[in-house]
Design a protein around this motif. Structure first.
Motif, PDB file in Angstrom:
ATOM      1  N   SER A 107       0.792  -1.046   0.070  1.00 48.54           N
ATOM      2  CA  SER A 107      -0.068   0.027  -0.112  1.00 48.54           C
ATOM      3  C   SER A 107       0.973   1.383  -0.013  1.00 48.54           C
ATOM      4  O   SER A 107       0.492   2.329  -0.551  1.00 48.54           O
ATOM      5  CB  SER A 107      -0.968  -0.015   1.046  1.00 48.54           C
ATOM      6  OG  SER A 107      -0.156   0.225   2.270  1.00 48.54           O
ATOM      7  N   ALA A 108       2.205   1.356   0.594  1.00 44.79           N
ATOM      8  CA  ALA A 108       2.929   2.357   0.666  1.00 44.79           C
ATOM      9  C   ALA A 108       3.747   2.646  -0.780  1.00 44.79           C
ATOM     10  O   ALA A 108       4.150   3.642  -0.961  1.00 44.79           O
ATOM     11  CB  ALA A 108       3.982   2.108   1.785  1.00 44.79           C
ATOM     12  N   PRO A 111       3.034   1.583  -7.057  1.00 49.04           N
ATOM     13  CA  PRO A 111       3.243   2.334  -8.100  1.00 49.04           C
ATOM     14  C   PRO A 111       4.775   2.306  -8.331  1.00 49.04           C
ATOM     15  O   PRO A 111       5.178   2.256  -9.145  1.00 49.04           O
ATOM     16  CB  PRO A 111       2.619   3.584  -8.215  1.00 49.04           C
ATOM     17  CG  PRO A 111       1.482   3.532  -7.194  1.00 49.04           C
ATOM     18  CD  PRO A 111       1.898   2.647  -6.056  1.00 49.04           C
ATOM     19  N   ARG A 115       7.454   0.582 -11.082  1.00 45.02           N
ATOM     20  CA  ARG A 115       8.618   1.253 -12.086  1.00 45.02           C
ATOM     21  C   ARG A 115       9.872   0.798 -11.863  1.00 45.02           C
ATOM     22  O   ARG A 115      10.775   1.224 -12.634  1.00 45.02           O
ATOM     23  CB  ARG A 115       8.465   2.843 -11.871  1.00 45.02           C
ATOM     24  CG  ARG A 115       7.250   3.529 -12.286  1.00 45.02           C
ATOM     25  CD  ARG A 115       7.497   5.156 -11.863  1.00 45.02           C
ATOM     26  NE  ARG A 115       6.131   5.619 -11.371  1.00 45.02           N
ATOM     27  CZ  ARG A 115       6.012   6.002 -10.111  1.00 45.02           C
ATOM     28  NH1 ARG A 115       7.018   5.914  -9.361  1.00 45.02           N
ATOM     29  NH2 ARG A 115       4.769   6.470  -9.757  1.00 45.02           N
ATOM     30  N   GLN A 163      -4.951   3.842   0.286  1.00 45.76           N
ATOM     31  CA  GLN A 163      -4.136   4.699  -0.382  1.00 45.76           C
ATOM     32  C   GLN A 163      -4.831   5.927  -0.487  1.00 45.76           C
ATOM     33  O   GLN A 163      -4.518   7.169  -0.146  1.00 45.76           O
ATOM     34  CB  GLN A 163      -3.579   4.181  -1.546  1.00 45.76           C
ATOM     35  CG  GLN A 163      -2.685   3.187  -1.685  1.00 45.76           C
ATOM     36  CD  GLN A 163      -1.985   3.045  -3.159  1.00 45.76           C
ATOM     37  OE1 GLN A 163      -2.618   3.643  -3.999  1.00 45.76           O
ATOM     38  NE2 GLN A 163      -1.042   1.850  -3.145  1.00 45.76           N
ATOM     39  N   LEU A 167      -4.407   9.698   0.832  1.00 43.32           N
ATOM     40  CA  LEU A 167      -4.292  10.703   0.029  1.00 43.32           C
ATOM     41  C   LEU A 167      -5.223  12.057   0.411  1.00 43.32           C
ATOM     42  O   LEU A 167      -4.383  13.250   0.494  1.00 43.32           O
ATOM     43  CB  LEU A 167      -4.821  10.382  -1.200  1.00 43.32           C
ATOM     44  CG  LEU A 167      -4.810  11.404  -2.386  1.00 43.32           C
ATOM     45  CD1 LEU A 167      -3.314  11.943  -2.483  1.00 43.32           C
ATOM     46  CD2 LEU A 167      -5.661  10.919  -3.607  1.00 43.32           C
TER      47      LEU A 167
ATOM     48  N   PHE B 106      -4.356   9.082 -10.445  1.00 38.10           N
ATOM     49  CA  PHE B 106      -4.349   8.410  -9.045  1.00 38.10           C
ATOM     50  C   PHE B 106      -3.760   7.119  -9.007  1.00 38.10           C
ATOM     51  O   PHE B 106      -2.888   6.687  -8.104  1.00 38.10           O
ATOM     52  CB  PHE B 106      -5.878   8.255  -8.617  1.00 38.10           C
ATOM     53  CG  PHE B 106      -6.396   9.486  -8.349  1.00 38.10           C
ATOM     54  CD1 PHE B 106      -6.340  10.287  -7.323  1.00 38.10           C
ATOM     55  CD2 PHE B 106      -7.508  10.179  -9.298  1.00 38.10           C
ATOM     56  CE1 PHE B 106      -6.960  11.698  -7.063  1.00 38.10           C
ATOM     57  CE2 PHE B 106      -8.217  11.342  -9.112  1.00 38.10           C
ATOM     58  CZ  PHE B 106      -7.879  12.007  -7.796  1.00 38.10           C
ATOM     59  N   ALA B 108      -1.426   6.022 -11.002  1.00 34.74           N
ATOM     60  CA  ALA B 108       0.142   6.108 -11.066  1.00 34.74           C
ATOM     61  C   ALA B 108       0.898   6.595  -9.867  1.00 34.74           C
ATOM     62  O   ALA B 108       1.887   6.399  -9.727  1.00 34.74           O
ATOM     63  CB  ALA B 108       0.303   6.764 -12.599  1.00 34.74           C
ATOM     64  N   LEU B 109       0.034   7.438  -9.216  1.00 34.00           N
ATOM     65  CA  LEU B 109       0.736   8.428  -8.275  1.00 34.00           C
ATOM     66  C   LEU B 109       0.479   8.419  -6.808  1.00 34.00           C
ATOM     67  O   LEU B 109       1.022   9.085  -6.045  1.00 34.00           O
ATOM     68  CB  LEU B 109       1.091   9.737  -8.812  1.00 34.00           C
ATOM     69  CG  LEU B 109       1.740   9.782 -10.215  1.00 34.00           C
ATOM     70  CD1 LEU B 109       1.592  11.452 -10.591  1.00 34.00           C
ATOM     71  CD2 LEU B 109       3.283   9.503  -9.840  1.00 34.00           C
ATOM     72  N   THR B 110      -0.687   7.727  -6.303  1.00 35.74           N
ATOM     73  CA  THR B 110      -1.056   8.010  -5.346  1.00 35.74           C
ATOM     74  C   THR B 110      -0.570   7.860  -4.000  1.00 35.74           C
ATOM     75  O   THR B 110      -0.234   8.906  -3.270  1.00 35.74           O
ATOM     76  CB  THR B 110      -2.600   7.051  -4.752  1.00 35.74           C
ATOM     77  OG1 THR B 110      -3.535   7.669  -6.025  1.00 35.74           O
ATOM     78  CG2 THR B 110      -3.020   7.196  -3.453  1.00 35.74           C
ATOM     79  N   PRO B 111       0.410   6.950  -3.793  1.00 37.31           N
ATOM     80  CA  PRO B 111       1.332   6.922  -2.530  1.00 37.31           C
ATOM     81  C   PRO B 111       2.262   8.167  -2.528  1.00 37.31           C
ATOM     82  O   PRO B 111       2.546   8.800  -1.558  1.00 37.31           O
ATOM     83  CB  PRO B 111       1.888   5.715  -2.403  1.00 37.31           C
ATOM     84  CG  PRO B 111       1.109   4.822  -3.181  1.00 37.31           C
ATOM     85  CD  PRO B 111       0.437   5.340  -4.425  1.00 37.31           C
ATOM     86  N   ALA B 124      -3.814  17.495  -5.184  1.00 34.88           N
ATOM     87  CA  ALA B 124      -4.151  16.207  -5.078  1.00 34.88           C
ATOM     88  C   ALA B 124      -5.337  15.871  -4.338  1.00 34.88           C
ATOM     89  O   ALA B 124      -6.456  15.324  -4.882  1.00 34.88           O
ATOM     90  CB  ALA B 124      -2.851  15.267  -4.823  1.00 34.88           C
ATOM     91  N   LEU B 128      -9.810  14.645  -5.420  1.00 37.99           N
ATOM     92  CA  LEU B 128     -10.598  13.348  -5.271  1.00 37.99           C
ATOM     93  C   LEU B 128     -12.077  13.334  -5.199  1.00 37.99           C
ATOM     94  O   LEU B 128     -12.655  12.705  -5.924  1.00 37.99           O
ATOM     95  CB  LEU B 128      -9.796  12.703  -4.119  1.00 37.99           C
ATOM     96  CG  LEU B 128     -10.346  11.105  -3.636  1.00 37.99           C
ATOM     97  CD1 LEU B 128     -10.198  10.315  -4.907  1.00 37.99           C
ATOM     98  CD2 LEU B 128      -9.725  10.692  -2.424  1.00 37.99           C
ATOM     99  N   MET B 159      -8.703   1.388  -8.946  1.00 39.44           N
ATOM    100  CA  MET B 159      -7.367   1.635  -8.492  1.00 39.44           C
ATOM    101  C   MET B 159      -6.456   0.585  -8.098  1.00 39.44           C
ATOM    102  O   MET B 159      -5.254   0.340  -8.551  1.00 39.44           O
ATOM    103  CB  MET B 159      -7.183   2.934  -7.719  1.00 39.44           C
ATOM    104  CG  MET B 159      -6.001   3.719  -7.764  1.00 39.44           C
ATOM    105  SD  MET B 159      -5.882   4.869  -6.492  1.00 39.44           S
ATOM    106  CE  MET B 159      -5.570   4.130  -5.049  1.00 39.44           C
TER     107      MET B 159
END
Lengths: 195, 195
Positions: A107-108, A111, A115, A163, A167, B106, B108-111, B124, B128, B159
Motif C-alpha cells: 500500500s505504501a 506504483p 517502475r 491509499q 491521500l 491516481f 499512477a501516483l497515489t502513494p 491532489a 479526489l 485503482m
DNA sequence: GCGTTAATATGATGATCATCATATAAACAC
DNA sequence: GTGTTTATATGATGATCATCATATTAACGC
C-alpha cells in the motif's frame, strides 16, 4: 575501529530495519544512503561494507518488509474466528492509515515498485502471490483457485482504500473512505460465500 | 531570441503536457527540470520564465492531468447504456494497464502524492471528491450520498487492481488480476443495486 | 530601419546523490 | 604486550539536482 563479534550483523539488521520503515514512509527514491546511515548512528562510508549498492539494499529491505509488514495483522486475524473480517478491519484501521512506515509495503509503495526493474522489481513481483495466498487462507473458501481470485480482488480493494484514505487531507473524508472500504470488503466476502 | 506572439503560451502547454505524462510514467521525483525541458526541445534555463518552481509545475500539471487523465474513459462510459460496466471494463483494460502515462493519475501516483505537502498535496487532495462524484454519476443509484459511498469503494477496487496488475512481472497473473477486479467490481455494483 | 522587449540559451551556483579510496583505532590472535 | 584484522570514519569523486544571473537574438513598436 574494530567492534566486538556480532556487531556488524547487528548494524546490518539495524540498517535494514530503518530502510524498510523509511522507504514506506518517504518513498524509495527519497531516502538517501547518507541520511539512512546517519539514522542508524553511522556515517555514509561504511555502507558499502554491508551492501554492494543501494539497489541491493532496496531489494533486501523490501524482501524483508514485504514479508513482515503485515505480520501483525495476519497474526491477529489468524487467531480469531472471523478471520477475514478481522483482517479487513485491521487493514483499514485508522492506526494502519496513520503509520505507513510500520504497515503494508504494497500500500505504501506499489506504483513506485512497478517502475523498478532488475532485482528490486523481481523481489516486489515475487512477493505478491504468496501474500495473496496468505489472504486466501483467511477466506472460508476451500478451493485454492477461487480463494486466490477472491483474495486478489479483496486485497485490491483494501490497498486502494488505504491509499485513498492517506491521500485526502480531509479527516472526515478519510474516515469515510476506510468505512466504505470495510463495508464493501465485507460485502465482497459474503458475495463470494454465496457463490 | 524573441519568438512570435502565442509562442510562450504554447511552450508552457507543451511543458505541462510532457510533465503530466512523464510524472505518471516515471514518478514525480524521478523527473528533473532539465530532462523535462530537453523533452520539450528546450534547455533548462527557460523553465523559470514559465514556473516559479518545480513545485508550481507539479501542482499545475497535476491539476490538469487529474482532470483530464480519465476523460476518455468517462466519455466512453457516459455514451453507453451500461455506463458503470463500460467504465469498469475500460479502467481495467490491458491498454490502460500498459500506458500509465496516458491513464489515471491516481493509479499512477497515489502513494507519492500522499507524501507531498503544500500546494501539490492540496491539489491532489482536492481532486479526489469531484472524481469520486463523477464515478457516482455513472451508478444507477439516485441518492448522492450513497452514490458517493459506492463510488469510493468501487474506485478503490479499480485503482488497487490496476496497480497490482502493473506490479507483477507475470503477464498471466497480471491479466487475471484485471479479470478478478472486473468481476468483483461488477459484483459490488450489483450488490449496491440490491440494497 | 532602430531601439526596445521578450523568449530562450548559456553557464554557474551550491546542494545532494551513489560510490569508492584510504585512514583510524579498537578487538582479536598470538 | 605486539601485530594483524576489521568495522567504521573521513574525505573525495563525478553526476545530477533545482535555481538563478546573464547573454543572445529575433520580433515588435515606433
Amino acid at each position: 575501529m574494530r567492534y566486538g563479534s556480532g556487531h556488524k550483523e547487528e548494524t546490518r539488521r539495524k540498517i535494514l530495519d530503518i530502510a524498510g520503515r523509511r522507504f514506506r514512509d518517504e518513498g524509495i527514491e527519497a531516502v538517501g544512503v547518507a541520511s539512512l546511515m546517519a539514522d542508524a548512528g553511522l556515517t555514509h562510508g561504511g555502507f558499502y561494507a554491508h551492501f554492494k549498492s543501494k539497489d541491493e539494499l532496496v531489494a533486501t529491505a523490501l524482501d524483508q518488509s514485504m514479508c513482515e509488514s503485515s505480520d501483525r495483522i495476519f497474526d491477529l486475524a489468524e487467531q480469531t474466528s472471523d478471520k477475514i473480517g478481522t483482517f479487513i478491519r485491521a487493514y483499514l484501521s485508522p492506526t494502519h492509515r496513520d503509520t505507513p512506515g510500520k504497515g503494508c509495503t504494497f500500500s505504501a509503495l506499489t506504483p513506485e515498485l512497478a517502475r523498478q526493474d532488475g532485482s528490486v522489481r523481481a523481489t516486489a513481483s515475487e512477493a505478491l502471490p504468496p501474500y495473496l495466498d496468505r489472504i486466501g487462507r483467511l477466506l472460508p473458501t476451500t478451493d485454492p483457485a477461487s480463494a486466490r481470485r477472491q483474495a486478489t480482488a479483496l486485497f485490491s480493494l483494501l490497498m486502494g482504500s488505504l491509499q485513498l484514505a492517506r491521500l485526502t487531507e480531509d479527516p472526515a473524508l478519510s474516515d469515510s473512505i476506510l468505512e466504505s472500504g470495510i463495508k464493501a470488503a465485507l460485502n465482497l466476502v459474503s458475495v463470494f460465500e454465496g457463490v
